[in-house]
Design a protein around this motif. Structure first.
Motif, PDB file in Angstrom:
ATOM      1  N   TRP A 160       0.816  -1.211   0.000  1.00 43.97           N
ATOM      2  CA  TRP A 160       0.000   0.000   0.000  1.00 43.97           C
ATOM      3  C   TRP A 160       0.854   1.266   0.000  1.00 43.97           C
ATOM      4  O   TRP A 160       0.479   2.275  -0.620  1.00 43.97           O
ATOM      5  CB  TRP A 160      -0.964  -0.010   1.178  1.00 43.97           C
ATOM      6  CG  TRP A 160      -2.088  -0.954   0.938  1.00 43.97           C
ATOM      7  CD1 TRP A 160      -2.284  -2.180   1.499  1.00 43.97           C
ATOM      8  CD2 TRP A 160      -3.148  -0.774  -0.004  1.00 43.97           C
ATOM      9  NE1 TRP A 160      -3.398  -2.772   0.985  1.00 43.97           N
ATOM     10  CE2 TRP A 160      -3.959  -1.931   0.056  1.00 43.97           C
ATOM     11  CE3 TRP A 160      -3.494   0.245  -0.878  1.00 43.97           C
ATOM     12  CZ2 TRP A 160      -5.091  -2.089  -0.733  1.00 43.97           C
ATOM     13  CZ3 TRP A 160      -4.634   0.103  -1.672  1.00 43.97           C
ATOM     14  CH2 TRP A 160      -5.416  -1.054  -1.588  1.00 43.97           C
ATOM     15  N   ARG A 179       1.661   1.766  -3.582  1.00 42.30           N
ATOM     16  CA  ARG A 179       0.511   2.270  -4.346  1.00 42.30           C
ATOM     17  C   ARG A 179       0.302   3.763  -4.124  1.00 42.30           C
ATOM     18  O   ARG A 179      -0.213   4.469  -4.999  1.00 42.30           O
ATOM     19  CB  ARG A 179      -0.759   1.515  -3.946  1.00 42.30           C
ATOM     20  CG  ARG A 179      -0.816   0.082  -4.394  1.00 42.30           C
ATOM     21  CD  ARG A 179      -2.225  -0.457  -4.238  1.00 42.30           C
ATOM     22  NE  ARG A 179      -2.296  -1.888  -4.401  1.00 42.30           N
ATOM     23  CZ  ARG A 179      -3.434  -2.575  -4.490  1.00 42.30           C
ATOM     24  NH1 ARG A 179      -4.591  -1.932  -4.403  1.00 42.30           N
ATOM     25  NH2 ARG A 179      -3.420  -3.886  -4.631  1.00 42.30           N
ATOM     26  N   LEU A 187      -5.963   1.422   4.592  1.00 44.13           N
ATOM     27  CA  LEU A 187      -6.307   0.507   3.511  1.00 44.13           C
ATOM     28  C   LEU A 187      -5.682  -0.871   3.694  1.00 44.13           C
ATOM     29  O   LEU A 187      -6.279  -1.880   3.313  1.00 44.13           O
ATOM     30  CB  LEU A 187      -5.872   1.104   2.167  1.00 44.13           C
ATOM     31  CG  LEU A 187      -6.650   2.340   1.722  1.00 44.13           C
ATOM     32  CD1 LEU A 187      -6.025   2.931   0.467  1.00 44.13           C
ATOM     33  CD2 LEU A 187      -8.115   1.999   1.467  1.00 44.13           C
ATOM     34  N   GLU A 211      -7.771  -3.501   5.265  1.00 46.16           N
ATOM     35  CA  GLU A 211      -8.953  -3.943   4.527  1.00 46.16           C
ATOM     36  C   GLU A 211     -10.205  -3.959   5.415  1.00 46.16           C
ATOM     37  O   GLU A 211     -10.838  -4.998   5.633  1.00 46.16           O
ATOM     38  CB  GLU A 211      -8.727  -5.321   3.898  1.00 46.16           C
ATOM     39  CG  GLU A 211      -7.622  -5.319   2.853  1.00 46.16           C
ATOM     40  CD  GLU A 211      -7.459  -6.657   2.159  1.00 46.16           C
ATOM     41  OE1 GLU A 211      -8.276  -7.568   2.428  1.00 46.16           O
ATOM     42  OE2 GLU A 211      -6.535  -6.807   1.352  1.00 46.16           O
ATOM     43  N   THR A 260      -6.922   6.269  -5.420  1.00 48.71           N
ATOM     44  CA  THR A 260      -6.392   5.076  -4.767  1.00 48.71           C
ATOM     45  C   THR A 260      -7.383   4.553  -3.733  1.00 48.71           C
ATOM     46  O   THR A 260      -7.639   3.345  -3.646  1.00 48.71           O
ATOM     47  CB  THR A 260      -5.042   5.389  -4.096  1.00 48.71           C
ATOM     48  OG1 THR A 260      -4.105   5.815  -5.092  1.00 48.71           O
ATOM     49  CG2 THR A 260      -4.489   4.148  -3.390  1.00 48.71           C
ATOM     50  N   ALA A 265      -9.379   1.067  -4.383  1.00 51.34           N
ATOM     51  CA  ALA A 265      -9.191   0.005  -3.388  1.00 51.34           C
ATOM     52  C   ALA A 265     -10.529  -0.423  -2.803  1.00 51.34           C
ATOM     53  O   ALA A 265     -10.777  -1.619  -2.581  1.00 51.34           O
ATOM     54  CB  ALA A 265      -8.258   0.490  -2.283  1.00 51.34           C
ATOM     55  N   SER A 291     -12.357  -2.638  -5.372  1.00 49.93           N
ATOM     56  CA  SER A 291     -11.734  -3.942  -5.606  1.00 49.93           C
ATOM     57  C   SER A 291     -11.805  -4.849  -4.382  1.00 49.93           C
ATOM     58  O   SER A 291     -11.758  -6.074  -4.519  1.00 49.93           O
ATOM     59  CB  SER A 291     -10.274  -3.760  -6.032  1.00 49.93           C
ATOM     60  OG  SER A 291      -9.510  -3.158  -5.005  1.00 49.93           O
ATOM     61  N   HIS A 292     -11.929  -4.273  -3.184  1.00 46.53           N
ATOM     62  CA  HIS A 292     -11.955  -5.061  -1.959  1.00 46.53           C
ATOM     63  C   HIS A 292     -13.329  -5.051  -1.268  1.00 46.53           C
ATOM     64  O   HIS A 292     -13.472  -5.580  -0.168  1.00 46.53           O
ATOM     65  CB  HIS A 292     -10.900  -4.562  -0.972  1.00 46.53           C
ATOM     66  CG  HIS A 292      -9.494  -4.800  -1.416  1.00 46.53           C
ATOM     67  ND1 HIS A 292      -8.854  -4.021  -2.368  1.00 46.53           N
ATOM     68  CD2 HIS A 292      -8.595  -5.745  -1.053  1.00 46.53           C
ATOM     69  CE1 HIS A 292      -7.634  -4.475  -2.551  1.00 46.53           C
ATOM     70  NE2 HIS A 292      -7.449  -5.513  -1.780  1.00 46.53           N
TER      71      HIS A 292
END
Length: 242
Positions: A129, A132, A160, A163, A187, A191, A194-195
């Protein structure tokens, strides 16, 4: 007390909160479906931060209800609320608050290690992370050696990397220059999608409109414009103007 609709991961009804007798929230209701990215906008002093702190269990509302899935956050014990925040919620402040004795990667990995994740695995996720967010080269530096914008990116990486089920981001790009804000916001939102992270994001302007699913506005602690208020059974009742 009636549980909220099944499709809402967060649900609040008629929240009120005051600081020393000065109202900060007055009758705010909302529901947030799982995976939604919701922007809460409004001028300074409109109640945005107070709303997020009530929803995340940091503050107990003076009246009203807050639910996370089937858990009534407003009735949980302080220890249970702390556990909920540590295990299921993430938080980003408008200013970076990092542990000064830890390196950047250790700060980013801290929530994971507190959950019992092995140090090696937590370190790997933290580095991912940090990369990223373009601060991977700072991984071994302590906060005092970093610029404020770099420290803020580390705090975003910390939120992040864990999660969380729900991420509360209180003006997360406030310390950043305009050129960096969009990259960090993208970002966060990428994120989240996608999560499967539900995001509540406060802002003052319109810079997040193209990145979020929905926006609400607060003015003087009230929902601004038409709003759908949940009824006593947890269903949408009628349109009200706050």
């Amino acid at each position: 007390m009636v549980a909220p609709p099944d499709n809402d991961v967060l649900w609040a009804r008629a929240l009120t909160y005051a600081y020393g007798g000065s109202p900060a929230l007055t009758g705010v209701s909302l529901g947030v479906p799982e995976g939604e990215i919701l922007a809460v906008s409004g001028p300074r002093g409109s109640g945005k931060t107070t709303l997020l702190r009530c929803l995340s269990g940091q503050l107990l509302p003076d009246s009203g209800e807050v639910w996370f899935n089937s858990a009534p956050v407003h009735t949980l014990t302080p220890l249970a609320r702390e556990r909920l925040r540590g295990e299921r919620f993430g938080w980003i402040d408008p200013e970076p608050f990092l542990v000064p004795e830890l390196t950047a990667w250790e700060n980013a990995a801290l929530p994971l290690m507190l959950r019992g994740v092995r140090r090696k695995n937590a370190k790997h996720m933290a580095h991912e992370w940090l990369d990223r967010l373009d601060v991977g080269e700072c991984a071994r530096s302590r906060p005092a050696a970093l610029l404020q914008a770099q420290r803020q990116r580390v705090s975003v990486a910390r939120a992040l990397a864990a999660e969380p089920a729900v991420l509360f981001a209180d003006e997360p790009t406030a310390p950043l220059h305009a050129a960096d804000r969009e990259q960090v916001l993208r970002t966060i939102t990428t994120a989240a999608r996608s999560h499967g992270i539900t995001v509540l994001l406060t802002c003052q302007g319109s810079e997040v409109e193209s990145l979020v699913d929905r926006s609400i506005s607060l003015v003087d602690g009230r929902r601004s414009g038409p709003a759908v208020a949940p009824d006593a059974e947890g269903n949408a009742a009628c349109s009200v103007s706050a």
